[in-house]
Design an enzyme around this catalytic site. Structure first.
Site, PDB file in Angstrom:
ATOM      1  N   VAL A 192       0.844  -1.188   0.000  1.00 29.17           N
ATOM      2  CA  VAL A 192       0.000   0.000   0.000  1.00 29.17           C
ATOM      3  C   VAL A 192       0.884   1.243   0.000  1.00 29.17           C
ATOM      4  O   VAL A 192       1.694   1.428   0.918  1.00 29.17           O
ATOM      5  CB  VAL A 192      -0.931   0.025   1.230  1.00 29.17           C
ATOM      6  CG1 VAL A 192      -1.720   1.320   1.280  1.00 29.17           C
ATOM      7  CG2 VAL A 192      -1.865  -1.177   1.207  1.00 29.17           C
ATOM      8  N   ILE A 208      -7.578 -14.263   4.805  1.00 29.81           N
ATOM      9  CA  ILE A 208      -7.910 -14.907   6.089  1.00 29.81           C
ATOM     10  C   ILE A 208      -8.570 -16.244   5.745  1.00 29.81           C
ATOM     11  O   ILE A 208      -9.799 -16.375   5.700  1.00 29.81           O
ATOM     12  CB  ILE A 208      -8.858 -14.031   6.929  1.00 29.81           C
ATOM     13  CG1 ILE A 208      -8.342 -12.599   7.005  1.00 29.81           C
ATOM     14  CG2 ILE A 208      -9.022 -14.624   8.336  1.00 29.81           C
ATOM     15  CD1 ILE A 208      -7.011 -12.434   7.689  1.00 29.81           C
ATOM     16  N   ALA A 215     -10.166  -7.985  10.395  1.00 25.26           N
ATOM     17  CA  ALA A 215     -10.448  -8.438   9.029  1.00 25.26           C
ATOM     18  C   ALA A 215     -11.619  -9.410   9.040  1.00 25.26           C
ATOM     19  O   ALA A 215     -11.789 -10.203   9.969  1.00 25.26           O
ATOM     20  CB  ALA A 215      -9.220  -9.106   8.434  1.00 25.26           C
ATOM     21  N   TYR A 243     -24.084 -13.407   7.811  1.00 23.08           N
ATOM     22  CA  TYR A 243     -22.980 -12.656   8.401  1.00 23.08           C
ATOM     23  C   TYR A 243     -23.043 -12.713   9.923  1.00 23.08           C
ATOM     24  O   TYR A 243     -22.056 -13.028  10.601  1.00 23.08           O
ATOM     25  CB  TYR A 243     -23.029 -11.214   7.921  1.00 23.08           C
ATOM     26  CG  TYR A 243     -22.005 -10.302   8.565  1.00 23.08           C
ATOM     27  CD1 TYR A 243     -20.657 -10.415   8.266  1.00 23.08           C
ATOM     28  CD2 TYR A 243     -22.399  -9.323   9.481  1.00 23.08           C
ATOM     29  CE1 TYR A 243     -19.724  -9.581   8.859  1.00 23.08           C
ATOM     30  CE2 TYR A 243     -21.470  -8.474  10.067  1.00 23.08           C
ATOM     31  CZ  TYR A 243     -20.136  -8.608   9.754  1.00 23.08           C
ATOM     32  OH  TYR A 243     -19.205  -7.784  10.346  1.00 23.08           O
TER      33      TYR A 243
END
Length: 320
Positions: free
Chosen positions: A36, A51, A71, A142
């Site tokens: 980045v 992950i 994450a 989720y």
């Protein structure tokens, strides 16, 4: 203290990176999928492909005292996966527990898991907020994946002695916020009349700065060990109040029409926007009494100050 942060380029992760990279006596290791530009030189960056249930974390966990796991495969409004629950669980449950197991083996003292209020559920009756230790009632893939990750982490803590801290944020806002909150600011800035003048719901929100402050507090606070915390700004707002105060922060008074909430809900159902209607018209409150008492913690940033900071960033980035 040496800390491993996952999700460093996400919304919450960027806030943590900014705060923690400036702390003395703390060495931060942040995971990235790819390099980045402009990444803080004081932060050790570790490239991790994802992950996954089989990700090797050995290098990233060397000498680590605490892990902040932010994450995740995040909630999306219209998931096109063939089996959304399986996809969420692969990353949010199996991937999380793989990291946590390797962390325990490496001698990590504390594992902080950024979960979600969706573990508690989607909606509360006004004046009946969710409690941190109430029975979970997730309703979507989720939320279910986050609940199962929490359960696995608690079992691992009991088995290995590694301390686990679970934090369930409500909707997080702040500079750089996306999705519905960004759309709301755009509507207000353009002076679009909005049909939310008669919405009298109550919703808990949390400013990014307040969430980051709590996470940093949990790094070494003895009262945080093996606890679950809810977090908010400590002031609940109706949709109407939020729009008026956000408009004031933007310098664009909200133009709100007093359309009954029931009519809005019916219209949203007709156009397939039931989830959005629930967020705008329904209540979702949390009680942060446990967080305040066990950690002696108070949200350091007021709602209006956080809205002004969010508005300033929006005006700099979008109002051109």
């Amino acid at each position: 203290m040496r800390v491993l942060l996952t999700g460093a380029t996400g919304f919450v992760g960027r806030g943590l990176l900014e705060r923690m990279s400036a702390l003395a006596n703390l060495e931060l290791v942040a995971t990235l999928r790819r390099p980045v530009p402009g990444f803080p030189e004081s932060v050790v960056n570790l490239q991790i492909p994802g992950i996954e249930p089989n990700t090797d974390w050995e290098k990233g966990l060397e000498g680590i005292d605490a892990v902040i796991h932010s994450a995740a495969r995040v909630h999306v409004m219209h998931d096109t996966s063939f089996d959304p629950l399986a996809e969420f669980c692969r990353v949010n449950v199996e991937g999380t527990l793989n990291l946590a197991c390797q962390a325990a083996t490496a001698g990590v003292r504390r594992f902080i898991f950024i979960s979600s209020i969706k573990v508690n559920g989607e909606r509360t009756a006004s004046g009946a907020p969710y409690l941190a230790d109430a029975q979970p009632a997730p309703t979507d893939p989720y939320g279910i994946s986050k609940m199962e990750a929490e359960q696995g982490l608690r079992a691992l803590a009991a088995e290995t002695g590694m301390e686990v801290v679970i934090i369930r944020p409500v909707l997080v806002y702040g500079p750089g916020v996306k999705a519905n909150f960004l759309s709301m600011m755009r509507w207000l800035y353009k002076g679009v009349p909005l049909p939310f003048g008669a919405i009298h719901n109550r919703r808990s929100l949390v400013a990014l700065d307040n969430l980051v402050d709590l996470i940093v507090t949990c790094l070494d606070h003895p009262g945080a060990a093996n606890q679950t915390f809810l977090v908010s700004d400590g002031e609940d707002l109706s949709t109407s109040e939020l729009l008026r105060r956000m408009g004031a922060a933007l310098g664009k008074p909200a133009r709100l029409l007093p359309v009954p909430s029931r009519l809005l809900e019916v219209g949203a159902a007709v156009f397939g926007k039931r989830d959005l209607s629930q967020r705008l018209c329904g209540s979702l409150q949390v009680d942060i009494g446990k967080t305040r008492e066990l950690l002696n913690w108070t949200p350091p940033v007021s709602v209006d100050d956080a809205l002004r900071k969010t508005a300033k960033n929006f005006l700099e980035q979008h109002a051109k």
